[in-house]
Scaffold this motif. Structure first.
Motif, mmCIF file in Angstrom:
data_model
loop_
_atom_site.group_PDB
_atom_site.id
_atom_site.type_symbol
_atom_site.label_atom_id
_atom_site.label_comp_id
_atom_site.label_asym_id
_atom_site.label_seq_id
_atom_site.Cartn_x
_atom_site.Cartn_y
_atom_site.Cartn_z
ATOM 1 N N ARG A 1 0.830 -1.207 0.000
ATOM 2 C CA ARG A 1 0.000 0.000 0.000
ATOM 3 C C ARG A 1 0.867 1.261 0.000
ATOM 4 N NH1 ARG A 1 -2.598 -1.208 4.120
ATOM 5 N NH2 ARG A 1 -4.435 -2.168 3.154
ATOM 6 N N GLU A 2 1.906 1.266 0.819
ATOM 7 C CA GLU A 2 2.734 2.460 0.915
ATOM 8 C C GLU A 2 3.581 2.657 -0.339
ATOM 9 O OE1 GLU A 2 4.842 2.462 4.618
ATOM 10 O OE2 GLU A 2 3.001 2.232 5.799
ATOM 11 N N LYS A 3 4.047 1.563 -0.933
ATOM 12 C CA LYS A 3 4.811 1.707 -2.176
ATOM 13 C C LYS A 3 3.921 2.170 -3.322
ATOM 14 C CE LYS A 3 8.405 -1.654 -1.032
ATOM 15 N NZ LYS A 3 8.811 -3.080 -1.098
ATOM 16 N N LEU A 4 2.718 1.619 -3.400
ATOM 17 C CA LEU A 4 1.786 2.038 -4.439
ATOM 18 C C LEU A 4 1.463 3.522 -4.324
ATOM 19 C CD1 LEU A 4 -0.686 -0.984 -4.286
ATOM 20 C CD2 LEU A 4 0.888 -0.483 -6.163
ATOM 21 N N THR A 5 1.305 3.999 -3.115
ATOM 22 C CA THR A 5 0.987 5.409 -2.892
ATOM 23 C C THR A 5 2.174 6.303 -3.200
ATOM 24 O OG1 THR A 5 -0.599 4.777 -1.168
ATOM 25 C CG2 THR A 5 0.159 7.067 -1.175
#
Length: 426
Positions: A167-171
């Protein structure tokens, strides 16, 4: 002034099992993208595909283990201390390390420090293949140096990386693509709208036309056994153990031979399974082969079999490129209806799909297809037609090339291709 470049971060390069990456790199270069390759690991395969010799991008290797290059790591740390973004990197790393307190996490930070220091000034953007450890390195280096980064997500990285990490990498990434609707659904669930669908496709100009004819072998003649072929790394998710159980269950009156192309961690267990089943004279382990040798084997085979399934740790395939390579030679395909495979093949139209992890169903399909050479021929022709019509590499490469150009300040994104692929994903 030199034109801006894109640094492509990979876990290992070159790799025989990652033809889709080599194909993409070569296609991007042919569209004029100036690239350089940064690999977390040195190659372990002895052979190389012809594509690897055609790729012009320079290749640099980060220290796989920090202890192997202490001076490079120390120099990276000293350089990082002078950068204004170093406190932000430490904050991000500390947050990640609290949730993943492993040596691997520390190693990724060290590799990122080396990468950040050694990247040439003309590198304007980072693009990484796989969202697990390679993306951690790219993300840390991008943050430290003030560059943007993007990703191509594939299979294991999507299904084995923790939700918080994905989730954090995608964001954080500027943009990203993935190669199956199956993977896209998971990534969109975690961070809606951050990822585009871009099937790998196949550059058919690199492949010969399919054989004009195939011998109608049906396994009834011991002098002309049915020739089965499976190509894939010898790892749990490829389902080789199910395939061995399936061929062991075939009737004694059916004559066949099976070639397994690929190497991996399950090889010894599979060899023991073959021996225990009394199949050593019929099953050949051919190891890893360069693509021309794989295609030659496909041209000689009667049926391609790939029974992928979920691995115990959650790993799973995307859309295996070998399915498209088999289709390029009009080789009929028997596979499992799992992961991205049904996005390419429709059961009963382009081949036969059976449930994953069910050797009995696989054996029944093998026996049926063995006795129907004409049906195999129709499936092979239909799969090739599907490949030619819907799985050209052009649309995906146009999308990725356009995005990379825009991200590196080299030109506008290929909006038409992006809109087309976005429509396919919805």
């Amino acid at each position: 002034m030199k034109p801006a470049r894109v640094a492509v971060v990979l876990k290992g390069y070159p790799r025989l099992s990652e033809t889709f990456i080599a194909q993409e790199l070569l296609a991007l270069e042919r569209r004029g993208l100036p690239l350089e390759i940064w690999s977390l690991r040195r190659p372990t395969d002895r052979a190389r595909h012809p594509m690897h010799t055609q790729i012009q991008a320079p290749v640099a290797y980060l220290p796989e283990y920090l202890r192997d290059a202490p001076l490079r790591v120390l120099a990276g740390l000293v350089a990082a201390l002078r950068r204004p973004r170093f406190p932000a990197l430490l904050t991000l790393f500390a947050r990640d390390f609290r949730r993943d307190p492993t040596a691997s996490r520390i190693r990724r930070l060290g590799q990122a420090l080396v990468l950040a220091r050694e990247l040439p000034a003309d590198v304007a953007h980072l693009h990484v293949h796989f969202l697990h450890t390679p993306a951690s390195v790219a993300r840390y280096a991008a943050l430290l140096t003030g560059r943007g980064w993007s990703f191509s997500a594939h299979a294991k990285d999507i299904w084995t990386t923790p939700d918080w990490d994905l989730r954090e990498k995608l964001t954080d990434a500027v943009w990203g693509v993935t190669c199956t609707r199956d993977g896209l659904a998971r990534l969109d669930h975690l961070a809606p709208g951050r990822t585009l669908l871009a099937y790998h496709g196949l550059d058919l100009s690199r492949f010969p036309a399919p054989p004009a004819t195939r011998a109608p072998r049906d396994g009834s003649d011991p002098a002309a056994p049915l020739r089965l072929l499976c190509v894939g790394r010898l790892v749990a998710k490829k389902g080789h153990d199910d395939l061995i159980d399936a061929v062991a269950a075939l009737p004694a009156s059916l004559h066949w031979r099976l070639d397994l192309i690929g190497n991996g961690e399950t090889r010894r267990a599979l060899e023991a399974q073959v021996e225990a089943r009394g199949l050593s004279a019929r099953v050949s382990f051919r190891g890893s082969l360069a693509q021309p040798d794989v295609i030659a084997a496909m041209r000689e085979a009667d049926l391609f079999v790939l029974p992928t399934k979920p691995a115990p740790g959650g790993d799973r395939d995307g859309l295996p490129n070998v399915l498209m390579e088999a289709a390029s030679q009009a080789l009929p395909i028997l596979a499992t209806g799992f992961a991205g495979t049904p996005e390419f093949l429709t059961d009963g139209v382009h081949g036969v799909l059976v449930p994953p992890g069910e050797p009995a169903a696989l054996a029944a399909a093998l026996e049926r297809l063995a006795g129907e050479p004409a049906l195999r021929r129709r499936f092979g022709e239909a799969a090739r037609a599907r490949l030619v019509q819907d799985f050209s590499e052009e649309a995906a490469i146009d999308l990725i090339a356009g995005r990379l150009r825009a991200s590196a300040g080299l030109g506008a994104a290929a909006s038409a291709s992006e809109q087309e692929l976005s429509a396919c994903a919805s």
